[in-house]
Design a protein around this motif. Structure first.
Motif, short mmCIF file in Angstrom:
data_model
loop_
_atom_site.label_atom_id
_atom_site.label_comp_id
_atom_site.label_asym_id
_atom_site.label_seq_id
_atom_site.Cartn_x
_atom_site.Cartn_y
_atom_site.Cartn_z
N GLN A 101 0.83 -1.20 0.00
CA GLN A 101 0.00 0.00 0.00
C GLN A 101 0.87 1.26 0.00
N ASP A 116 1.42 6.64 -6.89
CA ASP A 116 0.31 7.55 -7.19
C ASP A 116 0.73 9.00 -7.02
N CYS A 163 2.23 1.77 -3.45
CA CYS A 163 1.15 2.26 -4.35
C CYS A 163 0.90 3.75 -4.13
N ARG A 164 0.89 4.18 -2.86
CA ARG A 164 0.71 5.61 -2.56
C ARG A 164 1.86 6.42 -3.14
#
Length: 124
Positions: A16, A23, A19-20
């Protein structure tokens, strides 16, 4: 999960985090290094915890936490169980591995108990 993916699999929280980062526009896949928390368990601290345990073997992690308020309960538990290799036995902490001297003492005590039992029977 480690049996399926091996010892080097990435945790959900780490996935996670990556992914952050992607992004947010980060494209560097290499670890920056030097980031994160510093280790809590220094050799000096481990010695102090060990001395506190040896002074009172009937301690609890909560009581140790009172003596070392700057260290979390989980960090103290890790120091006691993993770094110092203690485990709980009958409300008393003891080393997991016995030295040869301790093994010899235990054998001598067991033989003494057996001799007393053979001599005195159920009265022992």
């Amino acid at each position: 999960m480690s049996k399926v993916y091996g010892e080097t699999f990435m945790s959900d929280s780490k996935v996670q985090k990556w992914c952050r980062n992607f992004d947010a526009g980060c494209t560097d896949v290499h670890d920056a290094g030097g980031q994160g928390r510093k280790p809590v368990s220094t050799d000096d601290l481990i010695q102090h915890v060990d001395q506190a345990i040896r002074r009172n073997r009937r301690f609890t992690i909560s009581r140790l936490s009172d003596l070392f308020p700057e260290i979390s309960w989980s960090a103290l538990y890790t120091i006691v169980s993993e770094r110092l290799k203690y485990r709980k036995l009958c409300a008393r902490w003891a080393l997991k591995m016995l030295s040869d001297h301790h093994k010899t003492q235990r054998m001598g005590a067991a033989l003494t108990f057996l001799q007393c039992y053979h001599h005195d029977g159920d009265e022992f």
